[in-house]
Design an enzyme around this catalytic site. Structure first.
Site, PDB file in Angstrom:
ATOM      1  N   GLU A 354       0.835  -1.200   0.000  1.00  0.00           N
ATOM      2  CA  GLU A 354       0.000   0.000   0.000  1.00  0.00           C
ATOM      3  C   GLU A 354       0.870   1.249   0.000  1.00  0.00           C
ATOM      4  OE1 GLU A 354      -4.197   0.371   1.804  1.00  0.00           O
ATOM      5  OE2 GLU A 354      -2.896   1.316   3.299  1.00  0.00           O
ATOM      6  N   HIS A 385       6.759 -26.815   3.728  1.00  0.00           N
ATOM      7  CA  HIS A 385       5.921 -27.881   3.187  1.00  0.00           C
ATOM      8  C   HIS A 385       4.847 -27.315   2.263  1.00  0.00           C
ATOM      9  CE1 HIS A 385       7.760 -30.843   5.896  1.00  0.00           C
ATOM     10  NE2 HIS A 385       7.839 -29.820   6.735  1.00  0.00           N
ATOM     11  N   LYS A 505     -14.065   1.715  -4.082  1.00  0.00           N
ATOM     12  CA  LYS A 505     -15.074   2.166  -3.114  1.00  0.00           C
ATOM     13  C   LYS A 505     -16.177   2.964  -3.811  1.00  0.00           C
ATOM     14  CE  LYS A 505     -11.851   2.788   0.783  1.00  0.00           C
ATOM     15  NZ  LYS A 505     -11.296   3.822   1.696  1.00  0.00           N
TER      16      LYS A 505
END
Length: 541
Positions: A354, A385, A505
């Site tokens: 960000e 793993h 938004k």
């Protein structure tokens, strides 16, 4: 333009030379021990071994020259001076003041910010003490056993990560702290079904008190309290706010005396040191929160005063530049060998991507170099793993930061020896690799040898601490904050805005109206089809 700098072009030429020499060769030479001494640092309780990187002394010197030419010292000083280095929002970025001593000379627009900061810290201490001691009670007169922090982004990731990292310090008698961030109602519903409303406190954490996800969850939690017998006039016993918007807090129904302020010169991803960290103080006590601030302050002092070549945030930042821009490595991995730090990679994703996921320079022109790498990772040894196969033998080279505490926890100390052994072995294997000749000498079947060869020469840093204490954790977080800032300086971008989150938004608002009713907006064909499909499903639900 960063690529116009003299040191940038010198590093390009130097890269053409260095890439011909694998790290294995440097470690096989007589001066390998001196290499480790030369390429290691200690600061604020952290030890950094960066000798397993594709660098020589000349590389480091050129990287430090690039930092100088890019203006790192001047921009660093401007930040500490409270200048408006967040140019696009015309604000200071003065999160370092949040962990400074009361008499520190931090000012914004000519006015000291320290009295207000320490007044909020005093109130946080008092409030945390009252809740943790049982003096603060809910509507039925019972003490608080559970706290729900409602926030998203910087109001969630930082406090959530710190509470997880320091969970070993939490009082088993409570209060327990829970985090709700996603607007997906499942998260809130699953959290609340385990809680007693009469003994639950909500922290609504939003700078503007208008954040969609946060306010949706806050309103739903208010309804939950009311449905379970908490009277409207008793809601103030169950809500506190962390915000800059007093009017919106009052309109929601929270007593303004229960509002803990912070300021617009604190970016969300740098805000855990402020009242946004109230959940931390409630989870582990204010003394631990204060130690967290002290550790960050120690790293601030190191960053502000250490010469560039001995400056841990600067060295780590410039190594990242070296790999992102000169070796074309598009991702980096954070591998904390500590379950307590399992949320640290997610925190770094916001901090780095960000902050530096930008393509425009401070002057509005396109950046002429690649910026923030994709940050990813999980706690070791789990990662071994899952994705370490790719890190060792994949076609893309991924620089890795290993982080590990040296002293085992009280529980099962023998496990810690195994954990450290694996951590050190992974870093060694990445550097050393395994050749076809070694495999042949070991009698491996010839057909398998190509599949078992490890190229090696894959870079990593090793960050060690004695114990995972609040002080060291504060230093670790501040280290990566400053590292991120330094990289933004070199790329000539603003690390303190986040305009890239705005468009989604804006577009979500009319889409929400369309999904909820009969309104229609103009969309591309794909989005229109998705909305239509969702409306059909919602109508049947």
């Amino acid at each position: 333009m960063p690529t116009d700098l003299q040191a940038w072009n010198a590093l390009r030429q130097h890269h053409d030379v260095v890439r011909e020499t694998p790290m294995q060769q440097w470690f096989a030479e007589a001066g390998a021990a001196q290499r480790v001494d030369a390429f290691s640092l200690e600061a604020s309780g952290l030890y950094l071994d960066y000798s397993k990187n594709r660098i020589t002394g000349e590389t480091l010197a050129l990287l430090m020259k690039l930092a100088e030419e890019a203006g790192v010292p001047a921009r660093r000083d401007a930040m500490f001076a409270g200048e408006h280095i967040n140019a696009t929002e015309d604000r200071a970025a003065l999160h370092v003041a949040l962990r400074a001593l009361p008499d520190a000379p931090f000012k914004v627009d000519g006015a000291s910010v320290m009295p207000a900061i320490h007044d909020v810290l005093r109130r946080m201490r008092e409030f945390a003490g009252r809740v943790r001691s049982g003096v603060w009670t809910g509507s039925t007169g019972q003490g608080i056993t559970d706290i729900v922090n409602i926030g998203i982004g910087g109001s969630d990731l930082g406090p959530r990560m710190v509470c997880r990292a320091l969970a070993h310090l939490a009082d088993p008698r409570g209060p327990r702290v829970h985090f709700v961030s996603n607007v997906d109602g499942t998260e809130l519903a699953e959290t609340l079904q385990r809680l007693d409303p009469a003994r639950t406190l909500a922290i609504v954490c939003s700078k503007t008190f208008t954040t969609l996800e946060t306010m949706a969850n806050a309103c739903s939690m208010r309804d939950w309290f009311l449905r379970h017998g908490v009277a409207e006039n008793q809601l103030a016993r169950h809500f506190v706010a962390v915000s800059t918007n007093r009017d919106a807090v009052v309109d929601f129904g929270i007593d303004p005396n229960n509002m803990f302020e912070f300021w617009d010169w604190i970016g969300g991803r740098f805000s855990l040191w402020s009242s946004v960290g109230l959940s931390i103080a409630l989870a582990v006590g204010f003394d631990a929160f204060e130690d967290l601030l002290l550790g960050a302050r120690a790293m601030d002092d190191h960053f502000r005063t250490a010469p560039l070549a001995q400056n841990m945030p600067v060295v780590m930042a410039m190594l990242g530049i070296w790999y992102r821009n000169f070796h074309d490595m598009p991702t980096s991995c954070m591998a904390p060998y500590s379950t307590s730090l399992e949320l640290f990679p997610a925190f770094l994703q916001q901090l780095e991507m960000e902050s530096n996921g930008k393509s425009v320079q401070l002057d509005g022109r396109p950046v002429d170099a690649d910026t923030a790498p994709v940050v990813w990772g999980t706690a070791g040894t789990n990662g071994q793993h899952a994705y370490f196969q790719m890190i060792h033998q994949g076609s893309q080279i991924v620089p890795v930061d290993f982080v590990a505490p040296l002293v085992p926890p009280r529980e099962l100390p023998g496990h810690h020896v195994k954990l450290l052994a694996n951590c050190f072995a992974q870093a060694e294997a990445l550097m050393r690799g395994r050749s076809a000749e070694e495999l042949q000498a070991a009698g491996v079947d010839a057909a398998r040898i190509p599949h078992m060869v490890f190229e090696g020469n894959r870079p990593s840093n090793m960050l060690l601490m004695e114990n995972l204490t609040p002080h060291v954790l504060g230093a670790l977080i501040a280290l990566y904050e400053h590292r991120t800032f330094v990289q933004g300086i070199v790329w000539n971008i603003n690390s303190f805005d986040q305009w890239g989150v705005e468009l989604g938004k804006i577009l979500a608002r009319p889409i929400e109206a369309e999904l909820s009713g009969n309104a229609t907006e103009a969309h591309d064909a794909s989005t229109a089809a998705l909305i239509a499909r969702a409306r059909r499903s919602l109508a049947r639900s």
